[in-house]
Design a protein around this motif. Structure first.
Motif, PDB file in Angstrom:
ATOM      1  N   ASN A  20     -13.014   1.622   3.687  1.00 26.59           N
ATOM      2  CA  ASN A  20     -12.072   0.587   4.123  1.00 26.59           C
ATOM      3  C   ASN A  20     -10.925   0.422   3.132  1.00 26.59           C
ATOM      4  OD1 ASN A  20     -13.198  -0.140   6.579  1.00 26.59           O
ATOM      5  ND2 ASN A  20     -14.478  -1.762   5.728  1.00 26.59           N
ATOM      6  N   VAL A  21     -11.248   0.428   1.837  1.00 20.92           N
ATOM      7  CA  VAL A  21     -10.210   0.285   0.809  1.00 20.92           C
ATOM      8  C   VAL A  21      -9.241   1.465   0.875  1.00 20.92           C
ATOM      9  CG1 VAL A  21      -9.744   0.212  -1.675  1.00 20.92           C
ATOM     10  CG2 VAL A  21     -11.673  -1.068  -0.744  1.00 20.92           C
ATOM     11  N   PHE A  22      -9.786   2.676   0.952  1.00 21.88           N
ATOM     12  CA  PHE A  22      -8.952   3.884   0.995  1.00 21.88           C
ATOM     13  C   PHE A  22      -8.041   3.873   2.226  1.00 21.88           C
ATOM     14  CE2 PHE A  22      -8.084   8.297   2.149  1.00 21.88           C
ATOM     15  CZ  PHE A  22      -7.704   8.860   0.942  1.00 21.88           C
ATOM     16  N   ASN A  23      -8.604   3.534   3.382  1.00 23.02           N
ATOM     17  CA  ASN A  23      -7.813   3.520   4.610  1.00 23.02           C
ATOM     18  C   ASN A  23      -6.729   2.442   4.563  1.00 23.02           C
ATOM     19  OD1 ASN A  23      -9.318   5.612   5.641  1.00 23.02           O
ATOM     20  ND2 ASN A  23     -10.617   4.326   6.924  1.00 23.02           N
ATOM     21  N   PHE A  62      -5.276   1.300   1.854  1.00 15.88           N
ATOM     22  CA  PHE A  62      -4.250   1.789   0.917  1.00 15.88           C
ATOM     23  C   PHE A  62      -3.356   2.816   1.598  1.00 15.88           C
ATOM     24  CE2 PHE A  62      -2.966   4.950  -2.339  1.00 15.88           C
ATOM     25  CZ  PHE A  62      -2.160   4.130  -3.114  1.00 15.88           C
ATOM     26  N   LYS A  63      -3.954   3.729   2.367  1.00 12.88           N
ATOM     27  CA  LYS A  63      -3.173   4.732   3.088  1.00 12.88           C
ATOM     28  C   LYS A  63      -2.223   4.065   4.081  1.00 12.88           C
ATOM     29  CE  LYS A  63      -3.892   8.780   3.576  1.00 12.88           C
ATOM     30  NZ  LYS A  63      -3.178   9.997   3.101  1.00 12.88           N
ATOM     31  N   GLU A  64      -2.721   3.029   4.752  1.00 14.87           N
ATOM     32  CA  GLU A  64      -1.894   2.324   5.726  1.00 14.87           C
ATOM     33  C   GLU A  64      -0.739   1.606   5.028  1.00 14.87           C
ATOM     34  OE1 GLU A  64      -2.337  -1.205   9.108  1.00 14.87           O
ATOM     35  OE2 GLU A  64      -4.129  -0.209   8.321  1.00 14.87           O
ATOM     36  N   ALA A  65      -1.046   0.969   3.890  1.00  9.37           N
ATOM     37  CA  ALA A  65       0.006   0.283   3.132  1.00  9.37           C
ATOM     38  C   ALA A  65       1.031   1.280   2.608  1.00  9.37           C
ATOM     39  CB  ALA A  65      -0.606  -0.506   1.984  1.00  9.37           C
ATOM     40  N   SER A  66       0.557   2.448   2.178  1.00  9.44           N
ATOM     41  CA  SER A  66       1.465   3.483   1.675  1.00  9.44           C
ATOM     42  C   SER A  66       2.311   4.058   2.796  1.00  9.44           C
ATOM     43  CB  SER A  66       0.666   4.610   1.006  1.00  9.44           C
ATOM     44  OG  SER A  66      -0.100   4.118  -0.069  1.00  9.44           O
ATOM     45  N   THR A 106       7.799   3.420   1.773  1.00  7.09           N
ATOM     46  CA  THR A 106       8.102   4.566   0.907  1.00  7.09           C
ATOM     47  C   THR A 106       8.420   4.105  -0.506  1.00  7.09           C
ATOM     48  OG1 THR A 106      10.422   4.465   1.607  1.00  7.09           O
ATOM     49  CG2 THR A 106       8.965   5.948   2.826  1.00  7.09           C
ATOM     50  N   ASN A 107       8.418   2.814  -0.703  1.00  6.22           N
ATOM     51  CA  ASN A 107       8.735   2.248  -2.012  1.00  6.22           C
ATOM     52  C   ASN A 107       7.477   2.191  -2.862  1.00  6.22           C
ATOM     53  OD1 ASN A 107       9.416   0.631  -4.239  1.00  6.22           O
ATOM     54  ND2 ASN A 107      10.953  -0.500  -3.053  1.00  6.22           N
ATOM     55  N   GLN A 108       7.473   2.936  -3.953  1.00  6.31           N
ATOM     56  CA  GLN A 108       6.304   2.979  -4.826  1.00  6.31           C
ATOM     57  C   GLN A 108       5.984   1.613  -5.407  1.00  6.31           C
ATOM     58  OE1 GLN A 108       6.011   6.386  -7.459  1.00  6.31           O
ATOM     59  NE2 GLN A 108       5.282   5.086  -9.104  1.00  6.31           N
ATOM     60  N   CYS A 109       7.012   0.827  -5.691  1.00  8.66           N
ATOM     61  CA  CYS A 109       6.800  -0.508  -6.258  1.00  8.66           C
ATOM     62  C   CYS A 109       6.052  -1.402  -5.284  1.00  8.66           C
ATOM     63  CB  CYS A 109       8.135  -1.151  -6.636  1.00  8.66           C
ATOM     64  SG  CYS A 109       8.983  -0.296  -7.982  1.00  8.66           S
ATOM     65  N   ASN A 110       6.351  -1.244  -3.960  1.00  8.01           N
ATOM     66  CA  ASN A 110       5.637  -2.038  -2.955  1.00  8.01           C
ATOM     67  C   ASN A 110       4.162  -1.675  -2.910  1.00  8.01           C
ATOM     68  OD1 ASN A 110       7.950  -3.381  -2.278  1.00  8.01           O
ATOM     69  ND2 ASN A 110       8.375  -2.177  -0.436  1.00  8.01           N
ATOM     70  N   ASN A 111       3.851  -0.378  -3.073  1.00  7.60           N
ATOM     71  CA  ASN A 111       2.454   0.051  -3.106  1.00  7.60           C
ATOM     72  C   ASN A 111       1.722  -0.584  -4.278  1.00  7.60           C
ATOM     73  OD1 ASN A 111       3.005   1.658  -0.920  1.00  7.60           O
ATOM     74  ND2 ASN A 111       3.191   3.547  -2.101  1.00  7.60           N
ATOM     75  N   GLU A 112       2.379  -0.584  -5.436  1.00 14.75           N
ATOM     76  CA  GLU A 112       1.773  -1.175  -6.627  1.00 14.75           C
ATOM     77  C   GLU A 112       1.601  -2.678  -6.466  1.00 14.75           C
ATOM     78  OE1 GLU A 112       4.265   0.077  -9.829  1.00 14.75           O
ATOM     79  OE2 GLU A 112       3.474   2.136  -9.836  1.00 14.75           O
ATOM     80  N   LYS A 113       2.567  -3.325  -5.814  1.00 12.84           N
ATOM     81  CA  LYS A 113       2.451  -4.768  -5.568  1.00 12.84           C
ATOM     82  C   LYS A 113       1.280  -5.054  -4.641  1.00 12.84           C
ATOM     83  CE  LYS A 113       4.881  -8.852  -3.881  1.00 12.84           C
ATOM     84  NZ  LYS A 113       3.714  -9.302  -3.091  1.00 12.84           N
TER      85      LYS A 113
END
Length: 277
Positions: A99-102, A104-108, A112-119
Protein backbone atom coordinates in the motif's frame (compact mmCIF):
# COMPACT_ATOMS: atom_id res chain seq x y z
CA UNK A 1 31.80 -19.98 12.61
CA UNK A 2 31.36 -23.64 11.58
CA UNK A 3 27.95 -23.74 13.29
CA UNK A 4 26.74 -20.76 11.27
CA UNK A 5 28.01 -22.31 8.05
CA UNK A 6 26.24 -25.58 8.76
CA UNK A 7 23.02 -23.72 9.62
CA UNK A 8 23.22 -21.80 6.35
CA UNK A 9 23.68 -25.01 4.36
CA UNK A 10 20.80 -26.61 6.21
CA UNK A 11 18.56 -23.62 5.40
CA UNK A 12 19.50 -23.83 1.72
CA UNK A 13 18.66 -27.53 1.77
CA UNK A 14 15.23 -26.82 3.27
CA UNK A 15 14.66 -24.28 0.45
CA UNK A 16 15.46 -26.99 -2.16
CA UNK A 17 18.47 -24.94 -3.33
CA UNK A 18 20.92 -27.87 -2.94
CA UNK A 19 21.09 -31.28 -4.57
CA UNK A 20 22.02 -34.55 -2.86
CA UNK A 21 25.74 -33.81 -3.28
CA UNK A 22 25.51 -30.40 -1.62
CA UNK A 23 25.86 -28.46 -4.89
CA UNK A 24 23.36 -25.90 -6.14
CA UNK A 25 20.28 -27.61 -7.57
CA UNK A 26 18.68 -26.37 -10.79
CA UNK A 27 16.22 -24.49 -8.58
CA UNK A 28 19.08 -23.09 -6.52
CA UNK A 29 20.84 -21.83 -9.65
CA UNK A 30 17.73 -19.86 -10.61
CA UNK A 31 17.45 -18.53 -7.03
CA UNK A 32 21.05 -17.33 -7.21
CA UNK A 33 20.19 -15.06 -10.14
CA UNK A 34 18.53 -12.71 -7.66
CA UNK A 35 20.78 -10.52 -5.45
CA UNK A 36 18.53 -11.24 -2.48
CA UNK A 37 18.32 -13.39 0.63
CA UNK A 38 17.54 -17.01 -0.38
CA UNK A 39 14.15 -16.89 1.37
CA UNK A 40 13.14 -13.85 -0.65
CA UNK A 41 14.35 -15.40 -3.90
CA UNK A 42 12.34 -18.54 -3.14
CA UNK A 43 9.22 -16.45 -2.46
CA UNK A 44 9.60 -14.66 -5.80
CA UNK A 45 9.90 -17.97 -7.67
CA UNK A 46 6.87 -19.31 -5.80
CA UNK A 47 4.90 -16.22 -6.85
CA UNK A 48 5.28 -17.35 -10.48
CA UNK A 49 3.23 -20.43 -9.58
CA UNK A 50 0.68 -18.50 -7.53
CA UNK A 51 0.42 -15.65 -10.07
CA UNK A 52 1.20 -12.72 -7.79
CA UNK A 53 4.62 -11.78 -9.17
CA UNK A 54 4.12 -8.00 -9.30
CA UNK A 55 3.06 -7.86 -5.66
CA UNK A 56 5.87 -10.14 -4.53
CA UNK A 57 8.45 -8.03 -6.38
CA UNK A 58 7.09 -4.95 -4.58
CA UNK A 59 7.45 -6.69 -1.23
CA UNK A 60 10.98 -7.82 -2.09
CA UNK A 61 11.97 -4.30 -3.11
CA UNK A 62 10.49 -2.73 0.04
CA UNK A 63 12.19 -5.30 2.29
CA UNK A 64 15.55 -4.86 0.56
CA UNK A 65 15.50 -1.05 0.67
CA UNK A 66 15.92 0.74 4.03
CA UNK A 67 12.78 1.09 6.12
CA UNK A 68 10.31 3.50 4.56
CA UNK A 69 9.07 4.62 7.98
CA UNK A 70 10.97 7.66 9.25
CA UNK A 71 11.67 8.17 12.93
CA UNK A 72 9.10 10.70 14.09
CA UNK A 73 10.48 13.78 15.88
CA UNK A 74 9.80 13.84 19.64
CA UNK A 75 6.21 14.76 20.35
CA UNK A 76 4.90 13.69 16.92
CA UNK A 77 4.89 9.92 17.40
CA UNK A 78 1.09 9.67 17.61
CA UNK A 79 0.66 11.83 14.52
CA UNK A 80 3.07 9.56 12.63
CA UNK A 81 1.20 6.44 13.72
CA UNK A 82 -2.09 7.99 12.56
CA UNK A 83 -0.53 8.72 9.15
CA UNK A 84 0.91 5.20 8.81
CA UNK A 85 -2.41 3.60 9.71
CA UNK A 86 -3.87 5.08 6.52
CA UNK A 87 -1.75 2.55 4.63
CA UNK A 88 -2.40 -0.40 6.95
CA UNK A 89 -3.76 -3.62 5.50
CA UNK A 90 -5.62 -6.14 7.70
CA UNK A 91 -3.57 -9.04 6.29
CA UNK A 92 -0.35 -7.68 7.79
CA UNK A 93 2.79 -5.63 7.37
CA UNK A 94 3.91 -7.13 4.05
CA UNK A 95 0.64 -5.97 2.52
CA UNK A 96 0.93 -2.57 4.19
CA UNK A 97 4.28 -2.15 2.42
CA UNK A 98 2.53 -2.71 -0.90
CA UNK A 99 0.00 0.00 0.00
CA UNK A 100 2.81 2.43 0.87
CA UNK A 101 4.69 1.68 -2.37
CA UNK A 102 1.56 2.05 -4.51
CA UNK A 103 0.60 5.31 -2.78
CA UNK A 104 4.10 6.69 -3.37
CA UNK A 105 3.94 5.69 -7.04
CA UNK A 106 0.57 7.39 -7.37
CA UNK A 107 1.85 10.55 -5.68
CA UNK A 108 4.92 10.52 -7.93
CA UNK A 109 2.79 9.97 -11.01
CA UNK A 110 0.57 12.95 -10.24
CA UNK A 111 3.55 15.28 -9.88
CA UNK A 112 6.79 15.75 -11.80
CA UNK A 113 8.07 18.04 -9.09
CA UNK A 114 10.59 16.23 -6.91
CA UNK A 115 9.99 18.68 -4.06
CA UNK A 116 6.29 17.74 -4.03
CA UNK A 117 7.21 14.06 -3.71
CA UNK A 118 9.46 14.84 -0.76
CA UNK A 119 6.73 16.96 0.83
CA UNK A 120 4.25 14.09 0.43
CA UNK A 121 6.70 11.78 2.20
CA UNK A 122 7.31 14.29 4.99
CA UNK A 123 3.57 14.71 5.48
CA UNK A 124 3.25 10.95 6.01
CA UNK A 125 6.51 10.53 7.96
CA UNK A 126 7.97 8.36 5.20
CA UNK A 127 11.50 8.22 3.78
CA UNK A 128 11.53 9.51 0.20
CA UNK A 129 15.02 8.16 -0.44
CA UNK A 130 14.03 4.67 0.78
CA UNK A 131 10.96 4.61 -1.46
CA UNK A 132 12.94 5.77 -4.48
CA UNK A 133 15.46 3.02 -3.79
CA UNK A 134 12.60 0.51 -3.61
CA UNK A 135 11.43 1.70 -7.04
CA UNK A 136 14.93 1.15 -8.44
CA UNK A 137 15.25 -2.30 -6.86
CA UNK A 138 11.89 -3.41 -8.21
CA UNK A 139 12.84 -2.26 -11.71
CA UNK A 140 16.07 -4.28 -11.47
CA UNK A 141 14.18 -7.36 -10.28
CA UNK A 142 11.76 -7.04 -13.21
CA UNK A 143 14.74 -6.96 -15.58
CA UNK A 144 16.15 -10.12 -13.99
CA UNK A 145 12.78 -11.85 -14.36
CA UNK A 146 12.70 -10.93 -18.04
CA UNK A 147 16.31 -11.93 -18.64
CA UNK A 148 15.80 -15.44 -17.26
CA UNK A 149 12.37 -15.61 -18.94
CA UNK A 150 10.18 -16.00 -15.87
CA UNK A 151 6.50 -14.99 -16.14
CA UNK A 152 5.34 -11.71 -14.61
CA UNK A 153 1.63 -11.79 -13.78
CA UNK A 154 -0.50 -8.66 -13.95
CA UNK A 155 -1.09 -6.72 -10.70
CA UNK A 156 -4.26 -7.79 -8.90
CA UNK A 157 -3.64 -6.47 -5.41
CA UNK A 158 -6.64 -6.41 -3.13
CA UNK A 159 -8.66 -9.43 -4.21
CA UNK A 160 -9.05 -12.29 -1.72
CA UNK A 161 -7.45 -14.71 -4.15
CA UNK A 162 -4.47 -12.40 -4.58
CA UNK A 163 -4.00 -11.96 -0.81
CA UNK A 164 -4.02 -15.73 -0.34
CA UNK A 165 -1.55 -16.18 -3.20
CA UNK A 166 0.85 -13.66 -1.65
CA UNK A 167 0.67 -15.47 1.68
CA UNK A 168 1.42 -18.78 -0.03
CA UNK A 169 4.42 -17.24 -1.81
CA UNK A 170 5.74 -15.78 1.44
CA UNK A 171 5.35 -19.06 3.34
CA UNK A 172 7.11 -20.93 0.52
CA UNK A 173 10.24 -18.92 1.30
CA UNK A 174 9.80 -17.98 4.95
CA UNK A 175 8.42 -21.18 6.50
CA UNK A 176 11.43 -21.03 8.84
CA UNK A 177 10.21 -17.63 10.11
CA UNK A 178 6.97 -18.64 11.81
CA UNK A 179 5.98 -17.71 15.37
CA UNK A 180 2.95 -18.24 17.61
CA UNK A 181 1.51 -16.00 20.30
CA UNK A 182 1.63 -18.30 23.30
CA UNK A 183 -0.37 -16.27 25.83
CA UNK A 184 -2.64 -13.92 23.87
CA UNK A 185 -0.61 -10.85 24.81
CA UNK A 186 1.90 -10.67 21.98
CA UNK A 187 4.64 -12.93 23.32
CA UNK A 188 5.67 -14.84 20.20
CA UNK A 189 7.55 -18.11 20.43
CA UNK A 190 9.44 -18.93 17.24
CA UNK A 191 9.09 -22.45 15.90
CA UNK A 192 12.77 -22.91 15.11
CA UNK A 193 14.01 -22.28 18.65
CA UNK A 194 12.69 -21.38 22.07
CA UNK A 195 13.31 -17.65 21.71
CA UNK A 196 10.40 -15.37 22.67
CA UNK A 197 9.95 -12.07 20.85
CA UNK A 198 7.57 -9.12 20.75
CA UNK A 199 6.24 -7.17 17.81
CA UNK A 200 8.35 -4.29 16.53
CA UNK A 201 6.77 -0.86 17.20
CA UNK A 202 6.46 -0.24 13.44
CA UNK A 203 4.23 -3.30 13.03
CA UNK A 204 0.59 -2.86 12.06
CA UNK A 205 -0.40 -5.08 15.00
CA UNK A 206 1.61 -3.15 17.61
CA UNK A 207 -0.64 -1.57 20.26
CA UNK A 208 -3.81 -2.94 18.67
CA UNK A 209 -6.48 -5.14 20.18
CA UNK A 210 -6.23 -7.78 17.46
CA UNK A 211 -3.07 -9.81 17.93
CA UNK A 212 -2.86 -12.74 15.47
CA UNK A 213 -1.96 -16.11 16.93
CA UNK A 214 0.20 -17.36 14.04
CA UNK A 215 2.47 -15.00 12.11
CA UNK A 216 5.20 -15.00 9.49
CA UNK A 217 7.98 -12.48 10.12
CA UNK A 218 10.73 -11.09 7.93
CA UNK A 219 13.48 -10.86 10.55
CA UNK A 220 14.24 -11.22 14.24
CA UNK A 221 16.32 -8.57 16.01
CA UNK A 222 17.95 -9.15 19.39
CA UNK A 223 19.28 -5.59 19.47
CA UNK A 224 15.77 -4.13 19.32
CA UNK A 225 14.39 -5.76 22.47
CA UNK A 226 13.95 -9.21 20.92
CA UNK A 227 11.48 -8.02 18.30
CA UNK A 228 10.15 -9.54 15.11
CA UNK A 229 9.87 -7.11 12.20
CA UNK A 230 7.48 -7.02 9.23
CA UNK A 231 4.82 -9.43 10.44
CA UNK A 232 1.77 -10.86 8.68
CA UNK A 233 -0.90 -13.25 9.86
CA UNK A 234 -0.99 -16.80 8.51
CA UNK A 235 -3.05 -19.91 9.22
CA UNK A 236 -1.61 -23.22 10.47
CA UNK A 237 -3.33 -24.91 7.50
CA UNK A 238 -1.27 -22.89 5.03
CA UNK A 239 1.92 -23.64 6.92
CA UNK A 240 1.46 -27.41 6.92
CA UNK A 241 0.44 -27.26 3.24
CA UNK A 242 3.56 -25.39 2.10
CA UNK A 243 6.37 -26.14 4.57
CA UNK A 244 8.55 -29.16 3.63
CA UNK A 245 7.63 -32.19 5.70
CA UNK A 246 11.26 -32.91 6.54
CA UNK A 247 11.60 -29.39 7.93
CA UNK A 248 8.56 -29.91 10.13
CA UNK A 249 9.81 -33.25 11.46
CA UNK A 250 13.10 -31.60 12.51
CA UNK A 251 11.41 -28.89 14.54
CA UNK A 252 12.11 -29.10 18.29
CA UNK A 253 9.20 -30.44 20.40
CA UNK A 254 6.80 -27.74 21.50
CA UNK A 255 3.11 -27.03 22.05
CA UNK A 256 3.09 -25.22 18.69
CA UNK A 257 4.44 -28.29 16.90
CA UNK A 258 1.78 -30.45 18.57
CA UNK A 259 -0.92 -28.07 17.34
CA UNK A 260 0.46 -28.21 13.80
CA UNK A 261 0.57 -32.01 13.97
CA UNK A 262 -3.13 -31.98 14.86
CA UNK A 263 -3.79 -29.90 11.73
CA UNK A 264 -1.82 -32.41 9.65
CA UNK A 265 -3.74 -35.32 11.18
CA UNK A 266 -7.01 -33.55 10.46
CA UNK A 267 -6.08 -32.88 6.83
CA UNK A 268 -4.58 -36.31 6.15
CA UNK A 269 -7.90 -38.21 5.70
CA UNK A 270 -9.01 -35.51 3.23
CA UNK A 271 -5.75 -35.85 1.28
CA UNK A 272 -6.14 -39.63 1.21
CA UNK A 273 -9.66 -39.34 -0.16
CA UNK A 274 -8.50 -36.94 -2.89
CA UNK A 275 -5.71 -39.32 -3.90
CA UNK A 276 -8.20 -42.21 -4.14
CA UNK A 277 -10.35 -40.11 -6.48
Amino acid sequence: APESLMQALEDLDYLAALDNDGNLSEFGIIMSEFPLDPQLSKSILASCEFECVDEMLTIAAMLTAPSCFSRAPPGTEEIALTCWRKFSHPAGDHFTLINVFNAFKEASGSSTNQCNNEKWCRDYFLSCSALRMAETIKAELVEIMRRIELPISEPDFGSEENILSIKKSLISGYFMHIARDVDGSGNYLMLTHRQVAQLHPFSLYYNTRRIPEWVLFHEFSISEDNSIRVVSEISPDLFVELAPQYYFTNLPPSESKDMLQEVINHLSPISTMEEQK
